[in-house]
Design a protein around this motif. Sequence first.
Motif, PDB file in Angstrom:
ATOM      1  N   THR A  48      44.522  43.746  39.233  1.00  0.00           N
ATOM      2  CA  THR A  48      45.879  43.762  39.763  1.00  0.00           C
ATOM      3  C   THR A  48      46.494  42.387  39.573  1.00  0.00           C
ATOM      4  O   THR A  48      45.786  41.390  39.419  1.00  0.00           O
ATOM      5  CB  THR A  48      45.875  44.131  41.256  1.00  0.00           C
ATOM      6  N   MET A  49      47.794  42.329  39.593  1.00  0.00           N
ATOM      7  CA  MET A  49      48.490  41.077  39.310  1.00  0.00           C
ATOM      8  C   MET A  49      48.950  40.324  40.556  1.00  0.00           C
ATOM      9  O   MET A  49      49.638  39.325  40.448  1.00  0.00           O
ATOM     10  CB  MET A  49      49.694  41.353  38.403  1.00  0.00           C
ATOM     11  N   GLU A  50      48.596  40.808  41.754  1.00  0.00           N
ATOM     12  CA  GLU A  50      49.031  40.078  42.945  1.00  0.00           C
ATOM     13  C   GLU A  50      48.315  38.735  43.005  1.00  0.00           C
ATOM     14  O   GLU A  50      47.172  38.612  42.586  1.00  0.00           O
ATOM     15  CB  GLU A  50      48.806  40.891  44.226  1.00  0.00           C
ATOM     16  N   TYR A  51      49.026  37.759  43.528  1.00  0.00           N
ATOM     17  CA  TYR A  51      48.457  36.412  43.626  1.00  0.00           C
ATOM     18  C   TYR A  51      47.810  36.270  44.988  1.00  0.00           C
ATOM     19  O   TYR A  51      48.440  36.519  46.013  1.00  0.00           O
ATOM     20  CB  TYR A  51      49.562  35.359  43.458  1.00  0.00           C
ATOM     21  N   ARG A  52      46.543  35.887  45.021  1.00  0.00           N
ATOM     22  CA  ARG A  52      45.808  35.683  46.273  1.00  0.00           C
ATOM     23  C   ARG A  52      45.470  34.203  46.389  1.00  0.00           C
ATOM     24  O   ARG A  52      44.729  33.672  45.547  1.00  0.00           O
ATOM     25  CB  ARG A  52      44.524  36.507  46.285  1.00  0.00           C
ATOM     26  N   PHE A  53      46.028  33.541  47.395  1.00  0.00           N
ATOM     27  CA  PHE A  53      45.715  32.133  47.617  1.00  0.00           C
ATOM     28  C   PHE A  53      44.226  31.982  47.881  1.00  0.00           C
ATOM     29  O   PHE A  53      43.614  32.802  48.567  1.00  0.00           O
ATOM     30  CB  PHE A  53      46.509  31.582  48.805  1.00  0.00           C
ATOM     31  N   GLY A  54      43.633  30.970  47.309  1.00  0.00           N
ATOM     32  CA  GLY A  54      42.223  30.693  47.538  1.00  0.00           C
ATOM     33  C   GLY A  54      41.267  31.487  46.678  1.00  0.00           C
ATOM     34  O   GLY A  54      40.063  31.386  46.852  1.00  0.00           O
ATOM     35  N   ARG A  55      41.787  32.269  45.730  1.00  0.00           N
ATOM     36  CA  ARG A  55      40.906  33.065  44.865  1.00  0.00           C
ATOM     37  C   ARG A  55      40.847  32.437  43.476  1.00  0.00           C
ATOM     38  O   ARG A  55      41.857  32.075  42.892  1.00  0.00           O
ATOM     39  CB  ARG A  55      41.399  34.503  44.755  1.00  0.00           C
ATOM     40  N   LEU A  56      39.635  32.339  42.957  1.00  0.00           N
ATOM     41  CA  LEU A  56      39.416  31.875  41.590  1.00  0.00           C
ATOM     42  C   LEU A  56      38.808  33.024  40.805  1.00  0.00           C
ATOM     43  O   LEU A  56      37.823  33.627  41.229  1.00  0.00           O
ATOM     44  CB  LEU A  56      38.469  30.678  41.573  1.00  0.00           C
ATOM     45  N   ASN A  57      39.422  33.356  39.683  1.00  0.00           N
ATOM     46  CA  ASN A  57      38.938  34.418  38.805  1.00  0.00           C
ATOM     47  C   ASN A  57      38.172  33.796  37.647  1.00  0.00           C
ATOM     48  O   ASN A  57      38.658  32.851  37.018  1.00  0.00           O
ATOM     49  CB  ASN A  57      40.123  35.216  38.240  1.00  0.00           C
ATOM     50  N   LEU A  58      36.992  34.325  37.383  1.00  0.00           N
ATOM     51  CA  LEU A  58      36.168  33.844  36.275  1.00  0.00           C
ATOM     52  C   LEU A  58      35.867  35.012  35.343  1.00  0.00           C
ATOM     53  O   LEU A  58      35.276  36.002  35.767  1.00  0.00           O
ATOM     54  CB  LEU A  58      34.848  33.270  36.800  1.00  0.00           C
ATOM     55  N   GLU A  59      36.290  34.908  34.113  1.00  0.00           N
ATOM     56  CA  GLU A  59      35.926  35.918  33.112  1.00  0.00           C
ATOM     57  C   GLU A  59      34.603  35.478  32.492  1.00  0.00           C
ATOM     58  O   GLU A  59      34.522  34.392  31.911  1.00  0.00           O
ATOM     59  CB  GLU A  59      37.007  36.026  32.045  1.00  0.00           C
TER      60      GLU A  59
END
Length: 71
Positions: A48-59
Motif C-alpha cells: 500500500t502507498m500510505e505513509y507510516r511514520f517510523g517505518r523502514l521498508n527493506l526490499e
Amino acid sequence: MAPNPTPPAEPQDNPDGYVGLDAARAERLARDRGWSTVRALAPGTIVTMEYRFGRLNLEISDGVVARAWKG
C-alpha cells in the motif's frame, strides 16, 4: 475543531545506507537506530502507498538489501 495530531518523530537516518547489507544485520541496525517498524519485502511485492511514520521498508533480494525507503 480538534488539532491535527503530531506524528511521531522518525530517526534521522538515511535509508540508502542499508543497501548492500545482509538482511538480518540491516533489520537489527534499523531497530537500534530507532525505527519502530522494519518491513522486509521480496522484490515486486505489492504494498500500500500510505505513509507510516517510523517505518523502514527493506526490499530483500538473495538475502541482501537491494532498496530501502521510509514509510
